[in-house]
Design a protein around this motif. Structure first.
Motif, PDB file in Angstrom:
ATOM      1  N   GLN A  17     -14.603  -0.022 -18.075  1.00  0.00           N
ATOM      2  CA  GLN A  17     -15.742  -0.044 -18.987  1.00  0.00           C
ATOM      3  C   GLN A  17     -16.041   1.363 -19.474  1.00  0.00           C
ATOM      4  O   GLN A  17     -17.193   1.740 -19.647  1.00  0.00           O
ATOM      5  N   ASP A  18     -14.985   2.123 -19.710  1.00  0.00           N
ATOM      6  CA  ASP A  18     -15.168   3.524 -20.119  1.00  0.00           C
ATOM      7  C   ASP A  18     -14.210   3.919 -21.250  1.00  0.00           C
ATOM      8  O   ASP A  18     -13.753   5.048 -21.317  1.00  0.00           O
ATOM      9  N   PHE A  19     -13.953   2.989 -22.148  1.00  0.00           N
ATOM     10  CA  PHE A  19     -13.025   3.269 -23.246  1.00  0.00           C
ATOM     11  C   PHE A  19     -13.679   4.230 -24.237  1.00  0.00           C
ATOM     12  O   PHE A  19     -14.846   4.061 -24.596  1.00  0.00           O
ATOM     13  N   HIS A  20     -12.913   5.192 -24.695  1.00  0.00           N
ATOM     14  CA  HIS A  20     -13.427   6.150 -25.683  1.00  0.00           C
ATOM     15  C   HIS A  20     -13.328   5.593 -27.101  1.00  0.00           C
ATOM     16  O   HIS A  20     -14.121   5.950 -27.959  1.00  0.00           O
ATOM     17  N   VAL A  21     -12.344   4.715 -27.327  1.00  0.00           N
ATOM     18  CA  VAL A  21     -12.177   4.094 -28.641  1.00  0.00           C
ATOM     19  C   VAL A  21     -11.802   2.629 -28.445  1.00  0.00           C
ATOM     20  O   VAL A  21     -10.931   2.306 -27.647  1.00  0.00           O
TER      21      VAL A  21
END
Length: 193
Positions: free
Chosen positions: A24-28
């Motif tokens: 749950q830490d996607f940058h894009v």
């Protein structure tokens, strides 16, 4: 690698309005090629946007590509067919012919839904009478027995205001709207026309 990217790619198939991934830490997060158009209700779009929000890092970006909003207002006038040939990777299989849209396709202006007919066939079959189904083209290449295929695809068209509202209701903030994949083409400017 030389481009600074590393790691494995994992493919996951889930409902795009109700997905849950381990990270749950996607940058894009990207949603391209009008994929969102296959969600027809505001509830499903909002659920999708909420899932995206839940999977973004705090400084993450969600990049959404849709049909240009101006197409919504010209759709009833532009219904018709587009067609193209697709070369098959297998040299022993005849190329296929794709037709997107028929004159009889319909647009529902209340729900902003366009029902398009997609036909996939072999050019050799398209040219010959349907009574006799050939198994080989004149050049001796195999024809795929599954063809022709015909399917209706229902797509929703969105206005910019709808996307902004649905994004905000889902906890996302619209930073910028572009009229093209070219960053110089900002929505509502001369480059957008």
């Amino acid at each position: 690698t030389s481009d600074g990217l590393s790691g494995a790619v994992e493919f996951v198939q889930q409902d795009m309005a109700r997905f849950a991934l381990d990270r749950q830490d996607f940058h894009v997060v990207t949603m391209l090629l009008g994929t969102l158009s296959h969600l027809h209700s505001n509830r499903d779009v909002q659920a999708c946007f909420s899932c995206v929000r839940d999977h973004l890092a705090d400084d993450g970006i969600f990049m959404l590509e849709l049909a240009h909003p101006s197409q919504l207002f010209s759709l009833p006038l532009e219904l018709g067919a587009e067609a193209w040939d697709v070369s098959m990777a297998d040299a022993d299989v005849e190329d296929i012919f794709v037709q997107y849209g028929l004159e009889s396709d319909i647009f529902d202006p209340v729900n902003q839904l366009l029902t398009r007919t997609v036909v996939v066939d072999h050019p050799a079959k398209v040219r010959k009478a349907k009574a006799k189904k050939p198994t080989k083209a004149k050049n001796g290449k195999e024809l795929l027995e599954e063809l022709p295929l015909e399917e209706e695809v229902v797509q929703r068209f969105f206005t910019c205001q709808e996307i902004q509202l649905l994004a905000e209701l889902s906890g996302l903030k619209v930073v910028k709207l572009f009229g093209d994949m070219d960053r110089a083409c900002v929505m509502g400017t001369e480059e957008d026309e």
